[in-house]
Scaffold this motif. Structure first.
Motif, mmCIF file in Angstrom:
data_model
loop_
_atom_site.group_PDB
_atom_site.id
_atom_site.type_symbol
_atom_site.label_atom_id
_atom_site.label_comp_id
_atom_site.label_asym_id
_atom_site.label_seq_id
_atom_site.Cartn_x
_atom_site.Cartn_y
_atom_site.Cartn_z
ATOM 1 N N PHE A 167 0.835 -1.205 0.000
ATOM 2 C CA PHE A 167 0.000 0.000 0.000
ATOM 3 C C PHE A 167 0.871 1.257 0.000
ATOM 4 O O PHE A 167 0.674 2.171 -0.806
ATOM 5 C CB PHE A 167 -0.896 -0.022 1.244
ATOM 6 C CG PHE A 167 -1.787 1.180 1.358
ATOM 7 C CD1 PHE A 167 -2.964 1.240 0.637
ATOM 8 C CD2 PHE A 167 -1.451 2.247 2.183
ATOM 9 C CE1 PHE A 167 -3.793 2.342 0.725
ATOM 10 C CE2 PHE A 167 -2.273 3.343 2.274
ATOM 11 C CZ PHE A 167 -3.446 3.389 1.551
ATOM 12 N N LYS B 84 2.660 1.723 -3.215
ATOM 13 C CA LYS B 84 1.790 2.134 -4.306
ATOM 14 C C LYS B 84 1.398 3.607 -4.200
ATOM 15 O O LYS B 84 1.352 4.325 -5.185
ATOM 16 C CB LYS B 84 0.530 1.256 -4.316
ATOM 17 C CG LYS B 84 -0.264 1.413 -5.605
ATOM 18 C CD LYS B 84 -1.459 0.505 -5.646
ATOM 19 C CE LYS B 84 -2.302 0.790 -6.885
ATOM 20 N NZ LYS B 84 -3.621 0.153 -6.778
ATOM 21 N N TYR B 85 1.133 4.019 -2.953
ATOM 22 C CA TYR B 85 0.620 5.389 -2.788
ATOM 23 C C TYR B 85 1.641 6.333 -2.164
ATOM 24 O O TYR B 85 1.269 7.292 -1.517
ATOM 25 C CB TYR B 85 -0.646 5.376 -1.922
ATOM 26 C CG TYR B 85 -1.813 4.709 -2.588
ATOM 27 C CD1 TYR B 85 -2.498 5.351 -3.619
ATOM 28 C CD2 TYR B 85 -2.228 3.436 -2.211
ATOM 29 C CE1 TYR B 85 -3.562 4.744 -4.253
ATOM 30 C CE2 TYR B 85 -3.295 2.820 -2.842
ATOM 31 C CZ TYR B 85 -3.960 3.477 -3.863
ATOM 32 O OH TYR B 85 -5.007 2.880 -4.484
ATOM 33 N N LYS B 86 2.941 6.055 -2.334
ATOM 34 C CA LYS B 86 3.922 6.839 -1.577
ATOM 35 C C LYS B 86 3.886 8.329 -1.936
ATOM 36 O O LYS B 86 4.038 9.178 -1.069
ATOM 37 C CB LYS B 86 5.330 6.268 -1.743
ATOM 38 C CG LYS B 86 5.852 6.244 -3.133
ATOM 39 C CD LYS B 86 7.240 5.607 -3.167
ATOM 40 C CE LYS B 86 7.687 5.467 -4.605
ATOM 41 N NZ LYS B 86 8.867 4.654 -4.769
ATOM 42 N N TYR B 87 3.670 8.640 -3.229
ATOM 43 C CA TYR B 87 3.647 10.054 -3.601
ATOM 44 C C TYR B 87 2.419 10.732 -3.011
ATOM 45 O O TYR B 87 2.490 11.869 -2.540
ATOM 46 C CB TYR B 87 3.660 10.203 -5.120
ATOM 47 C CG TYR B 87 4.925 9.685 -5.724
ATOM 48 C CD1 TYR B 87 6.162 10.083 -5.212
ATOM 49 C CD2 TYR B 87 4.901 8.777 -6.775
ATOM 50 C CE1 TYR B 87 7.337 9.600 -5.745
ATOM 51 C CE2 TYR B 87 6.073 8.299 -7.310
ATOM 52 C CZ TYR B 87 7.295 8.700 -6.796
ATOM 53 O OH TYR B 87 8.442 8.211 -7.311
ATOM 54 N N PHE B 88 1.314 9.984 -3.048
ATOM 55 C CA PHE B 88 0.095 10.557 -2.483
ATOM 56 C C PHE B 88 0.254 10.783 -0.976
ATOM 57 O O PHE B 88 -0.154 11.820 -0.443
ATOM 58 C CB PHE B 88 -1.098 9.638 -2.754
ATOM 59 C CG PHE B 88 -2.382 10.192 -2.237
ATOM 60 C CD1 PHE B 88 -2.945 11.318 -2.824
ATOM 61 C CD2 PHE B 88 -3.023 9.619 -1.153
ATOM 62 C CE1 PHE B 88 -4.127 11.847 -2.349
ATOM 63 C CE2 PHE B 88 -4.203 10.146 -0.665
ATOM 64 C CZ PHE B 88 -4.762 11.266 -1.264
ATOM 65 N N LEU B 89 0.898 9.837 -0.293
ATOM 66 C CA LEU B 89 1.100 9.980 1.157
ATOM 67 C C LEU B 89 2.025 11.158 1.470
ATOM 68 O O LEU B 89 1.780 11.926 2.393
ATOM 69 C CB LEU B 89 1.667 8.682 1.742
ATOM 70 C CG LEU B 89 0.677 7.517 1.752
ATOM 71 C CD1 LEU B 89 1.354 6.243 2.229
ATOM 72 C CD2 LEU B 89 -0.506 7.825 2.650
ATOM 73 N N TYR C 77 1.752 18.334 -7.229
ATOM 74 C CA TYR C 77 1.235 16.964 -7.231
ATOM 75 C C TYR C 77 0.350 16.719 -8.448
ATOM 76 O O TYR C 77 0.411 15.661 -9.069
ATOM 77 C CB TYR C 77 0.455 16.690 -5.942
ATOM 78 C CG TYR C 77 -0.046 15.277 -5.850
ATOM 79 C CD1 TYR C 77 0.831 14.231 -5.541
ATOM 80 C CD2 TYR C 77 -1.368 14.965 -6.105
ATOM 81 C CE1 TYR C 77 0.389 12.929 -5.476
ATOM 82 C CE2 TYR C 77 -1.824 13.666 -6.036
ATOM 83 C CZ TYR C 77 -0.936 12.643 -5.728
ATOM 84 O OH TYR C 77 -1.383 11.357 -5.669
#
Lengths: 266, 172
Positions: free
Chosen positions: A7, A10-15, B83
């Motif tokens: 998880f 996969k979502y490291k940029y979003f985090l 972003y």
């Protein structure tokens, strides 16, 4: 466990994006709270110094207006102090309540919702937190942060500044706030219904405030709505043009410590 | 690589100074304050590793905030713009696997540059003013300021991108 790792991968940029946004919004909220003020503001040596340099360039554009304002103020002060007492030595030093420190505004953002000014005087010049700031036309704001050589001021045009104001003709008190619309107009709240207010009435600072001397001018009432129970939408046209302030005075109330001490003992 | 980093650092400092020392004193019609500093986001070299981009744009926005006493408003808006810049770019270029190493915004057709800049600028300004007012009752003012200030910012940014275009005659 592997699920979590997957998880995050996969979502490291979003985090990371979320984390940075939370930090930024945290700083924003912190800057909104008066006194618990931000760690980072323009009253530091680097940004203060640069802002001062750039202001000294732009300053030439407003010299004419500044001079005119100074001349007007001189004339007014001269008419207040009669020529006899101007030359006599025996001015009673005990009667002096306020000391004034002159300072220059080096950063102003009057179109922003929360306007904060930066001054080129700081702790070493005698400026301290909670000092009132005025110029010859009226109230500008209150100091909320000082460094050694610079200070920031919560201006009248800020959602957090609530300035005690009253009608000049009688003693009904209210609170001056700003709704963020027009920098020429401020709003007066909490005026008692029984107060007789008219369009054109002058608003001055209330004596309840120890930041400003009593009777410092603020503005003129331009419009209001009256209902049976209260006054609404009292629009006050400010005397000072916040878009054009060069030099201001910080007020050092000599009796302030004593007054605060007394109030604490109650 | 080092040359690119140096150019980036130089652009960082220059744009912070231009924005805070010059443009923050300029108000068109008394209230429109253009935010040219967004140029930094548009000119940032696009990489597949986006974490650096996010962190650098956070610091960039935060520098603007320190100078203009706005807490973290600019930082939040700039990070969001950074972003969303890649997904929006993919949308406009209409392909998934652009060769980003070779991609330069300068070399794209004018209409694509304008679309890209417009979408991101309005997004940035909306977050900026939304956080500044932080009140649903003020939504009219927020939208009005987003539109007016955004328009001036877009014109300034598109002009600066076009004026710094290299061998512009070859593209025509």
């Amino acid at each position: 466990m592997q699920q979590i790792a997957y998880f995050i991968e996969k979502y490291k940029y979003f985090l990371l994006f979320l984390l940075l946004e939370i930090i930024a919004i945290g700083f924003t909220i912190q800057s909104h709270s008066y006194h618990k003020s931000q760690f980072f503001n323009s009253a530091n040596a680097i940004s203060g110094g640069l802002l001062e340099k750039s202001t000294s360039i732009f300053e030439y554009g407003v010299l004419k207006k500044d001079n005119q304002r100074l001349a007007e103020e001189n004339a007014r002060l001269r008419s207040l102090v009669s020529s006899d007492s101007l030359h006599s030595e025996n001015i009673d030093s005990l009667s002096i309540e306020n000391k004034y420190i002159s300072a220059k505004v080096i950063q102003n953002s009057y179109t922003k919702r929360n306007n904060i000014l930066t001054l080129n005087k700081g702790r070493l010049d005698g400026v301290a937190i909670d000092m009132g700031i005025v110029n010859n036309t009226g109230i500008i704001g209150v100091v909320n942060k000082v460094s050694n050589n610079y200070a920031t001021v919560l201006s009248v045009l800020n959602s957090n500044s609530k300035i005690n104001a009253r009608l000049k003709k009688n003693n009904y008190f209210g609170t001056l706030t700003w709704n963020g619309q027009n920098y020429r107009y401020s709003q007066l709240l909490d005026i008692q219904r029984q107060a007789d207010i008219r369009i054109g009435d002058t608003i001055v600072s209330g004596g309840k405030s120890i930041l400003f001397p009593d009777n410092t001018p603020i503005g003129i009432i331009r419009s209001f709505d009256a209902t049976n129970k209260s006054y609404d939408n009292i629009e006050v046209e400010l005397f000072m043009d916040m878009s054009n302030i060069g030099y201001v005075y910080a007020i050092q109330n000599i009796d302030k410590e004593e007054i605060l001490e007394l109030q604490k003992n109650d | 690589m080092t040359r690119d980093t140096l150019i980036l650092a130089f652009r960082f400092v220059l744009l912070v100074l231009i924005q805070t020392l010059v443009l923050n004193h300029i108000y068109f019609f008394g209230f429109i304050n253009p935010n040219l500093y967004l140029l930094f986001i548009f000119l940032y070299p696009i990489e597949t590793k986006r974490s650096n981009f996010l962190i650098v744009s956070f610091l960039f926005g935060f520098c603007i905030d320190i100078f203009s006493n706005t807490g973290g408003v600019n930082a939040a808006a700039t990070v969001a713009t950074a972003y969303f810049s890649l997904p929006i770019l993919n949308l406009i270029l209409n392909k998934q696997d652009t060769d980003f190493k070779l991609f330069k915004l300068n070399n794209e057709p004018v209409i694509r540059i304008v679309t890209y800049v417009t979408i991101l600028t309005f997004l940035h300004h909306f977050i900026l003013f939304g956080l500044e007012y932080f009140n649903l009752k003020e939504i009219g003012t927020i939208l009005f300021k987003t539109f007016t200030s955004g328009l001036f910012t877009i014109v300034l940014i598109v002009l600066s991108i076009l004026l710094t275009r290299k061998n512009k005659f070859m593209n025509q």
